[in-house]
Write a protein that holds these residues in place. Structure first.
Motif, PDB file in Angstrom:
ATOM      1  N   THR A   1       2.065   4.707  -2.332  1.00  0.00           N
ATOM      2  CA  THR A   1       2.607   3.746  -1.369  1.00  0.00           C
ATOM      3  C   THR A   1       3.647   4.342  -0.424  1.00  0.00           C
ATOM      4  OG1 THR A   1       2.323   2.157  -3.127  1.00  0.00           O
ATOM      5  CG2 THR A   1       3.548   1.397  -1.218  1.00  0.00           C
TER       6      THR A   1
ATOM      7  N   THR B   1      -1.567   6.725  -8.789  1.00  0.00           N
ATOM      8  CA  THR B   1      -1.314   5.287  -8.671  1.00  0.00           C
ATOM      9  C   THR B   1      -0.076   5.005  -7.802  1.00  0.00           C
ATOM     10  OG1 THR B   1       0.111   5.171 -10.638  1.00  0.00           O
ATOM     11  CG2 THR B   1      -2.261   4.919 -10.997  1.00  0.00           C
ATOM     12  N   GLU B   2       0.553   6.062  -7.290  1.00  0.00           N
ATOM     13  CA  GLU B   2       1.807   5.866  -6.531  1.00  0.00           C
ATOM     14  C   GLU B   2       1.757   6.440  -5.109  1.00  0.00           C
ATOM     15  OE1 GLU B   2       4.473   4.187  -7.227  1.00  0.00           O
ATOM     16  OE2 GLU B   2       4.056   3.699  -9.314  1.00  0.00           O
TER      17      GLU B   2
ATOM     18  N   GLU C   1      -8.504   0.472  -2.760  1.00  0.00           N
ATOM     19  CA  GLU C   1      -7.613  -0.502  -2.084  1.00  0.00           C
ATOM     20  C   GLU C   1      -6.461   0.231  -1.394  1.00  0.00           C
ATOM     21  OE1 GLU C   1      -8.366  -0.982  -5.571  1.00  0.00           O
ATOM     22  OE2 GLU C   1     -10.113  -2.008  -4.742  1.00  0.00           O
ATOM     23  N   ASP C   2      -5.964   1.299  -2.018  1.00  0.00           N
ATOM     24  CA  ASP C   2      -4.873   2.048  -1.380  1.00  0.00           C
ATOM     25  C   ASP C   2      -5.372   2.798  -0.148  1.00  0.00           C
ATOM     26  OD1 ASP C   2      -2.690   1.291  -2.926  1.00  0.00           O
ATOM     27  OD2 ASP C   2      -3.145   2.758  -4.496  1.00  0.00           O
TER      28      ASP C   2
ATOM     29  N   LEU D   1      -7.041   8.348  -5.292  1.00  0.00           N
ATOM     30  CA  LEU D   1      -6.348   7.063  -5.378  1.00  0.00           C
ATOM     31  C   LEU D   1      -7.398   5.937  -5.362  1.00  0.00           C
ATOM     32  CD1 LEU D   1      -4.688   6.696  -1.831  1.00  0.00           C
ATOM     33  CD2 LEU D   1      -6.357   8.400  -2.466  1.00  0.00           C
TER      34      LEU D   1
ATOM     35  N   ARG E   1      -5.530   0.829   3.005  1.00  0.00           N
ATOM     36  CA  ARG E   1      -4.314   0.211   3.544  1.00  0.00           C
ATOM     37  C   ARG E   1      -3.993   0.605   4.981  1.00  0.00           C
ATOM     38  NH1 ARG E   1      -0.082   0.223  -1.279  1.00  0.00           N
ATOM     39  NH2 ARG E   1       1.274   0.270   0.524  1.00  0.00           N
TER      40      ARG E   1
END
Ligand code: GAL
Length: 347
Positions: free
Chosen positions: A111, A108-109, A134-135, A131, A138
């Motif tokens: 980014t 979940t991390e 949506e990630d 993941l 990106r």
């Protein structure tokens, strides 16, 4: 501190570059003579992941020989720390990696990693720990290589149902209901959630009446599973008729607990796993596990290498047939005791 976690600059293959450049037609000339692939693992001691990456190294060597391009694989262990993994990715970018393969610590991390990669225009292949979509959406140069988690759950449920229904002795108390427990991987991991759900629903669909008598999270880990299984045996003893383990290492942990408690083999519950690691296959062959589901580490490693190579030398991705331009998901396969030899060196 930077550099300390680097385990090895593993592979430098290819003495043929000069020969290849003399012989190959100009149209197929690769643009680079050498590429660098960075790989970071959530935990290098995870049995399945470490076997996958071992095979990735083999694929890189073979690809280097085949193409005449020097392929360097640089491997890092994040050892369960997302911030360490983020730093490692920063270091790999500084080191000039052409592509980075990330086995996320925390799915979940992603980014920080995505932002760094995009800023420096270095493509990222996430693998094994998926993941959310949506990630992955990106940035266009993000990919995922893994497997279809639900499929492994269905296959595990089919194996368990077939064995339970086919062997009257498996219903130890003869009540027509399968008293089962689950050994789960990490909380929040896509494979843990989906495998448990589908294994159970598949058994029900296949006509097995189920009663859940317990579950424990054992983080894919054999020793943790042994401890949890020992507790379950203390609480439920001979009532447990089936252990559904989210992976082989945890199934083996259950076996360790049964053996340590000196429970006669005839009284063991059925035990089913997922992965088909070397140790898992050995336990299926010996009959300690009723079966497992093959998680195609060779297929995943090969697909990841082909994708990493194509991204590094800016080759067309078309032949790799990515799902939605981003995903490669390899199928699973059921492994019964009589199939073990077919899976020993991959599928
Ligand atoms: C799963 C595998 C587990 C563990 C986990 C780590 O796909 O079945 O054994 O390796 O990945 O993310």
């Amino acid at each position: 501190m930077r550099g300390k976690k680097q385990m090895s600059a593993a592979l430098i293959v290819c003495l043929l570059a000069g020969i290849a450049s003399g012989c190959a037609p100009a149209s197929v000339q690769p643009k680079k003579q050498s590429i660098r692939i960075g790989v970071t693992l959530y935990d290098q001691y995870d049995t399945f992941v470490s076997q996958l990456v071992e095979y990735f190294d083999i694929c890189a060597k073979e690809k280097g020989q085949e193409t005449g391009i020097e392929i360097n694989v640089v491997l890092y262990n994040a050892a369960g720390s997302q911030s360490a993994q983020n730093e490692q990715v920063g270091e790999m970018i500084e080191d000039g990696c052409d592509v980075i393969c990330v086995n996320l610590v925390d799915r979940t991390e992603p980014t920080t990693i995505i932002d760094m990669a995009e800023k420096n225009n270095v493509p990222v292949i996430f693998f094994n720990r998926e993941l959310v979509e949506e990630d992955l959406e990106r940035w266009e140069r993000l990919y995922y290589v893994g497997a279809k988690a639900f499929e492994s759950g269905i296959m595990e449920g089919e194996i368990a149902a077939e064995v339970f229904l086919g062997d009257p002795a498996a219903d130890k108390n003869g009540d027509g209901i399968c008293q089962y427990m689950v050994l789960e991987g990490e909380a929040g991991h896509q494979d843990a959630i989906v495998r448990t759900e589908y294994a159970v629903s598949t058994m029900t669909e296949n006509g097995v009446e189920l009663e859940k008598i317990g579950y424990a999270i054992a983080n894919w880990n054999r020793a943790q599973a042994q401890t949890k299984m020992a507790q379950m045996l203390g609480e439920h003893g001979n009532r447990i008729e089936l252990v559904l383990a989210n992976n082989d290492d945890m199934a083996l942990g259950a076996i360790d607990a049964l053996a340590a408690a000196e429970i006669p083999r005839a009284d063991w519950p059925l035990i089913v796993g997922i992965d088909g690691t070397d140790v898992g296959l050995a336990a299926v062959e010996s009959g300690e596990m009723a079966g497992t589901v093959y998680n195609d580490k060779e297929g995943q490693a090969e697909a990841m290498l082909e994708l990493a190579y194509a991204l590094s030398v800016e080759e067309d991705l078309e032949p790799l047939e990515l799902e939605n331009g981003k995903y490669i998901r390899m199928p699973y396969a059921k492994v019964w005791p009589e199939d073990v030899d077919d899976f020993r060196d991959g599928q």
